[in-house]
Design a protein around this motif. Structure first.
Motif, PDB file in Angstrom:
ATOM      1  N   TYR A 217       0.840  -1.205   0.000  1.00 45.33           N
ATOM      2  CA  TYR A 217       0.000   0.000   0.000  1.00 45.33           C
ATOM      3  C   TYR A 217       0.875   1.255   0.000  1.00 45.33           C
ATOM      4  CZ  TYR A 217      -3.088   3.684   1.622  1.00 45.33           C
ATOM      5  OH  TYR A 217      -3.762   4.872   1.744  1.00 45.33           O
ATOM      6  N   LEU A 218       1.864   1.300   0.893  1.00 40.80           N
ATOM      7  CA  LEU A 218       2.749   2.467   0.980  1.00 40.80           C
ATOM      8  C   LEU A 218       3.583   2.659  -0.287  1.00 40.80           C
ATOM      9  CD1 LEU A 218       3.907   2.095   4.691  1.00 40.80           C
ATOM     10  CD2 LEU A 218       2.412   3.887   3.748  1.00 40.80           C
ATOM     11  N   ASP A 219       3.731   1.592  -1.066  1.00 40.95           N
ATOM     12  CA  ASP A 219       4.486   1.646  -2.318  1.00 40.95           C
ATOM     13  C   ASP A 219       3.541   1.761  -3.528  1.00 40.95           C
ATOM     14  OD1 ASP A 219       7.099   1.625  -3.541  1.00 40.95           O
ATOM     15  OD2 ASP A 219       6.692  -0.419  -4.218  1.00 40.95           O
ATOM     16  N   GLU A 220       2.346   2.207  -3.271  1.00 44.96           N
ATOM     17  CA  GLU A 220       1.338   2.456  -4.313  1.00 44.96           C
ATOM     18  C   GLU A 220       0.999   1.218  -5.139  1.00 44.96           C
ATOM     19  OE1 GLU A 220       2.635   5.951  -6.453  1.00 44.96           O
ATOM     20  OE2 GLU A 220       2.584   7.160  -4.622  1.00 44.96           O
ATOM     21  N   GLY A 221       1.083   0.056  -4.489  1.00 50.53           N
ATOM     22  CA  GLY A 221       0.642  -1.181  -5.118  1.00 50.53           C
ATOM     23  C   GLY A 221       1.531  -1.747  -6.210  1.00 50.53           C
ATOM     24  N   ARG A 222       2.757  -1.254  -6.318  1.00 49.81           N
ATOM     25  CA  ARG A 222       3.618  -1.686  -7.434  1.00 49.81           C
ATOM     26  C   ARG A 222       3.783  -3.199  -7.518  1.00 49.81           C
ATOM     27  NH1 ARG A 222       9.243   0.317  -7.895  1.00 49.81           N
ATOM     28  NH2 ARG A 222       9.276   0.007  -5.648  1.00 49.81           N
ATOM     29  N   SER A 223       3.998  -3.856  -6.379  1.00 46.62           N
ATOM     30  CA  SER A 223       4.233  -5.311  -6.396  1.00 46.62           C
ATOM     31  C   SER A 223       3.035  -6.053  -6.956  1.00 46.62           C
ATOM     32  CB  SER A 223       4.543  -5.818  -4.987  1.00 46.62           C
ATOM     33  OG  SER A 223       5.730  -5.241  -4.509  1.00 46.62           O
ATOM     34  N   TRP A 224       1.852  -5.697  -6.508  1.00 53.79           N
ATOM     35  CA  TRP A 224       0.661  -6.393  -6.978  1.00 53.79           C
ATOM     36  C   TRP A 224       0.332  -6.023  -8.411  1.00 53.79           C
ATOM     37  CZ3 TRP A 224      -2.935  -6.094  -2.088  1.00 53.79           C
ATOM     38  CH2 TRP A 224      -2.499  -7.057  -1.164  1.00 53.79           C
ATOM     39  N   LYS A 225       0.599  -4.796  -8.800  1.00 51.07           N
ATOM     40  CA  LYS A 225       0.372  -4.399 -10.198  1.00 51.07           C
ATOM     41  C   LYS A 225       1.294  -5.214 -11.111  1.00 51.07           C
ATOM     42  CE  LYS A 225      -1.142   0.257  -9.074  1.00 51.07           C
ATOM     43  NZ  LYS A 225      -0.746   1.686  -9.005  1.00 51.07           N
ATOM     44  N   ARG A 226       2.572  -5.328 -10.718  1.00 53.64           N
ATOM     45  CA  ARG A 226       3.531  -6.107 -11.505  1.00 53.64           C
ATOM     46  C   ARG A 226       3.093  -7.556 -11.645  1.00 53.64           C
ATOM     47  NH1 ARG A 226       8.657  -7.111  -8.273  1.00 53.64           N
ATOM     48  NH2 ARG A 226       7.119  -8.416  -7.233  1.00 53.64           N
TER      49      ARG A 226
END
Length: 156
Positions: free
Chosen positions: A142-151
């Motif tokens: 969440y704090l990383d603006e969802g980058r991991s899940w988006k990837r």
């Protein structure tokens, strides 16, 4: 004593090389197990102290630091992995890794006890660390603006 200290320090370097599937917040690389375990220990300590929880802080910190040590030899098993063999072999790979850790560090008797008790989830401290271990990655994503899940195309 110096040889043993060097050996265990080298082991922590191996632990540090285990990459997780979550980006290190704000960085263009994945976090590693050592970072994850250190963050888990610090957040747990903060939460216990600030919320005045009636938990054994020392035990919680030990659980947090040791909970993923088996991944040094077993590897990290990504929760959303579609590889069934990897998912199904997780428990056995981690058991084998614990045997190897015990064999390599016979003088560090408490580590096997801590890892085993954490896996059993038989006390409030281990259950607290287990729950926090599931929450912190979501907070980091969440704090990383969802980058991991988006990837990884992870969605609700």
């Amino acid at each position: 004593p110096l040889t043993k200290l060097l050996s265990f320090t080298k082991f922590t370097h191996s632990f540090q090389k285990i990459e997780r599937r979550i980006f290190a917040t704000g960085l263009n690389r994945n976090e590693n197990d050592l970072e994850h375990s250190g963050q888990l220990a610090l957040v747990a300590w903060y939460f216990i102290d600030s919320s005045k929880l009636k938990l054994n802080t020392e035990k919680v910190i030990k659980y947090a630091l040791a909970h993923d040590l088996v991944e040094t030899y077993a590897g990290d098993t990504y929760f959303y992995s579609k590889d069934k063999k990897i998912q199904e072999s997780k428990v056995q790979r981690e058991k084998n890794a614990l045997v190897r850790i015990k064999k390599e560090f016979p003088d560090f008797k408490e580590i096997e006890k801590i890892i085993t008790k954490y896996e059993e989830k038989s006390d409030p401290e281990s259950r607290f660390v287990y729950a926090l271990d599931k929450i912190i990655p979501v907070l980091n994503i969440y704090l990383d603006e969802g980058r991991s899940w988006k990837r990884d195309n992870v969605s609700l």
